[in-house]
Write a protein that holds these residues in place. Sequence first.
Motif, mmCIF file in Angstrom:
data_model
loop_
_atom_site.group_PDB
_atom_site.id
_atom_site.type_symbol
_atom_site.label_atom_id
_atom_site.label_comp_id
_atom_site.label_asym_id
_atom_site.label_seq_id
_atom_site.Cartn_x
_atom_site.Cartn_y
_atom_site.Cartn_z
ATOM 1 N N ILE A 43 -4.991 -44.960 -4.103
ATOM 2 C CA ILE A 43 -6.275 -44.267 -3.969
ATOM 3 C C ILE A 43 -6.725 -43.754 -5.339
ATOM 4 O O ILE A 43 -5.899 -43.445 -6.196
ATOM 5 N N PRO A 44 -8.048 -43.657 -5.561
ATOM 6 C CA PRO A 44 -8.581 -43.258 -6.880
ATOM 7 C C PRO A 44 -8.806 -41.764 -7.040
ATOM 8 O O PRO A 44 -9.381 -41.329 -8.024
ATOM 9 N N THR A 45 -8.374 -40.982 -6.054
ATOM 10 C CA THR A 45 -8.617 -39.537 -6.057
ATOM 11 C C THR A 45 -7.296 -38.786 -5.910
ATOM 12 O O THR A 45 -6.285 -39.377 -5.526
ATOM 13 N N PRO A 46 -7.284 -37.485 -6.202
ATOM 14 C CA PRO A 46 -6.033 -36.733 -6.134
ATOM 15 C C PRO A 46 -5.435 -36.675 -4.730
ATOM 16 O O PRO A 46 -6.150 -36.759 -3.729
ATOM 17 N N ALA A 47 -4.120 -36.504 -4.674
ATOM 18 C CA ALA A 47 -3.433 -36.329 -3.395
ATOM 19 C C ALA A 47 -3.950 -35.070 -2.713
ATOM 20 O O ALA A 47 -4.288 -34.084 -3.367
ATOM 21 N N GLY A 48 -4.041 -35.121 -1.399
ATOM 22 C CA GLY A 48 -4.508 -33.973 -0.644
ATOM 23 C C GLY A 48 -5.987 -33.988 -0.343
ATOM 24 O O GLY A 48 -6.461 -33.177 0.455
ATOM 25 N N ARG A 75 -3.665 -42.595 -7.910
ATOM 26 C CA ARG A 75 -3.833 -42.959 -9.326
ATOM 27 C C ARG A 75 -5.185 -42.426 -9.757
ATOM 28 O O ARG A 75 -6.101 -43.179 -10.087
ATOM 29 N N ALA A 76 -5.333 -41.123 -9.728
ATOM 30 C CA ALA A 76 -6.621 -40.500 -10.036
ATOM 31 C C ALA A 76 -6.911 -40.558 -11.528
ATOM 32 O O ALA A 76 -6.004 -40.645 -12.354
ATOM 33 N N GLY A 77 -8.205 -40.494 -11.872
ATOM 34 C CA GLY A 77 -8.606 -40.443 -13.273
ATOM 35 C C GLY A 77 -9.559 -41.548 -13.643
ATOM 36 O O GLY A 77 -9.628 -42.593 -12.992
ATOM 37 N N ALA A 78 -10.338 -41.300 -14.701
ATOM 38 C CA ALA A 78 -11.282 -42.279 -15.254
ATOM 39 C C ALA A 78 -12.254 -42.781 -14.197
ATOM 40 O O ALA A 78 -12.599 -43.965 -14.163
ATOM 41 N N SER A 79 -12.710 -41.895 -13.307
ATOM 42 C CA SER A 79 -13.675 -42.236 -12.264
ATOM 43 C C SER A 79 -13.235 -43.429 -11.422
ATOM 44 O O SER A 79 -14.045 -44.284 -11.053
ATOM 45 N N ALA A 81 -11.203 -45.867 -12.331
ATOM 46 C CA ALA A 81 -10.866 -47.079 -13.080
ATOM 47 C C ALA A 81 -9.354 -47.304 -13.145
ATOM 48 O O ALA A 81 -8.889 -48.450 -13.149
ATOM 49 N N ILE A 82 -8.575 -46.243 -13.202
ATOM 50 C CA ILE A 82 -7.116 -46.386 -13.272
ATOM 51 C C ILE A 82 -6.596 -47.035 -11.996
ATOM 52 O O ILE A 82 -5.776 -47.965 -12.036
ATOM 53 N N ALA A 83 -7.069 -46.566 -10.854
ATOM 54 C CA ALA A 83 -6.634 -47.128 -9.578
ATOM 55 C C ALA A 83 -7.099 -48.575 -9.429
ATOM 56 O O ALA A 83 -6.325 -49.446 -9.009
ATOM 57 N N ALA A 84 -8.364 -48.843 -9.775
ATOM 58 C CA ALA A 84 -8.896 -50.197 -9.646
ATOM 59 C C ALA A 84 -8.121 -51.175 -10.512
ATOM 60 O O ALA A 84 -7.812 -52.299 -10.088
ATOM 61 N N SER A 85 -7.782 -50.758 -11.718
ATOM 62 C CA SER A 85 -7.023 -51.619 -12.622
ATOM 63 C C SER A 85 -5.625 -51.894 -12.078
ATOM 64 O O SER A 85 -5.111 -53.019 -12.174
ATOM 65 N N ALA A 86 -4.994 -50.871 -11.484
ATOM 66 C CA ALA A 86 -3.653 -51.047 -10.925
ATOM 67 C C ALA A 86 -3.666 -52.070 -9.796
ATOM 68 O O ALA A 86 -2.751 -52.905 -9.679
ATOM 69 N N GLN A 115 -14.142 -50.636 -19.281
ATOM 70 C CA GLN A 115 -13.441 -50.746 -18.008
ATOM 71 C C GLN A 115 -12.332 -51.800 -18.054
ATOM 72 O O GLN A 115 -12.548 -52.901 -18.549
ATOM 73 N N PRO A 116 -11.148 -51.464 -17.504
ATOM 74 C CA PRO A 116 -10.017 -52.403 -17.516
ATOM 75 C C PRO A 116 -10.030 -53.351 -16.314
ATOM 76 O O PRO A 116 -9.014 -53.964 -16.003
ATOM 77 N N TYR A 117 -11.146 -53.450 -15.614
ATOM 78 C CA TYR A 117 -11.244 -54.327 -14.445
ATOM 79 C C TYR A 117 -12.676 -54.818 -14.323
ATOM 80 O O TYR A 117 -13.588 -54.303 -14.980
#
Length: 327
Positions: A43-48, A75-79, A81-86, A115-117
């Motif tokens: 998920i691209p947002t914080p846990a909880g 995998r929150a962060g970079a709006s 982008a971190i999650a999408a790249s993963a 963007q890494p994706y």
Amino acid sequence: MTHSRRHALATGLGLLGASALPAFPLAARAAPGYPDNVIKFIIPTPAGGGHDTMMRVIGQKLTESWGQPCIVESRAGASGAIAASAVARATPDGYTLGVGYSALISNLVLQPAQQPYKLADLAPISMLALTPIAIGVRESLNVRTLDQLVALAKSRPGKVSYGSYGPGSGGNFVGELLNMAAGIDTVHVPYKGEAPALQDLIGGQIDTAVVSLGGVSRYPGKICALAVASPTRFPLYPDVPTFAEAGFPDVNMPGFGALFAPASTPKAIIDKLDAEMARIVKLPDVAPKLLELGFEPAGWGPQKLSSFLAEQLALTQKLVATGRIKV
């Protein structure tokens, strides 16, 4: 859809170097016995938060149905982008999936080189839910309808303000769509999240806020929700009209939570996941939980999700081209 509209959408996607739907290799086949291992949702947002809770609810039902554990990893962060790249870099075997939201598209338009994706790296599976964005005004503004707000803004050009949960956010986009559609000039005040924007709205530092529908509806007597930027009214707040019903059909940009897999994931796996997601989000013990979180269950398949992404991409590009949206 007209030929010119289809051409515009195709051109817009081409500018990002890809279609929203990946091409599946002819030789692609579902792995025998899928699934036979742990399924991970990134998920691209914080846990909880809302996305975390939504995917834990869905994952529990998937475990009950398929007999395999489902885990949620933030995998929150970079709006986003971190999650999408993963997800884009993961093995395309159906065991690493990811949730995307509106920033998945806006990132690629606002800051494409960083963007890494790209959309071609992700295979759409299912639109899990829509997350309505709404405009609310402080009660002391003495405005109760969108028409009244527009009239006030026209009488005070450049003086009426709207807060959002960040520059380039869905709230920012909806606020500028209203400026364009109504021919008004309200001033954007970006915040680092929804909560501080709402607190300043209540405190009178800003006049309006364009955030989640749940947010502006959470303070009766202090904030009045005027309209929601979605195709239909939200079931839990049936008294809040859509922008289209209020006379501004071009202001239609709902937030969303969609499920993706890495590109080249076998089509048979995509289809199996799609069918199961469509079933789960509509279950009688799941749909009410999603509504309480502010998510409207959708369960759209890959084709409809892809069309939605193309339309939102074209709208995002149009807005950014006006110079109204800045990061």
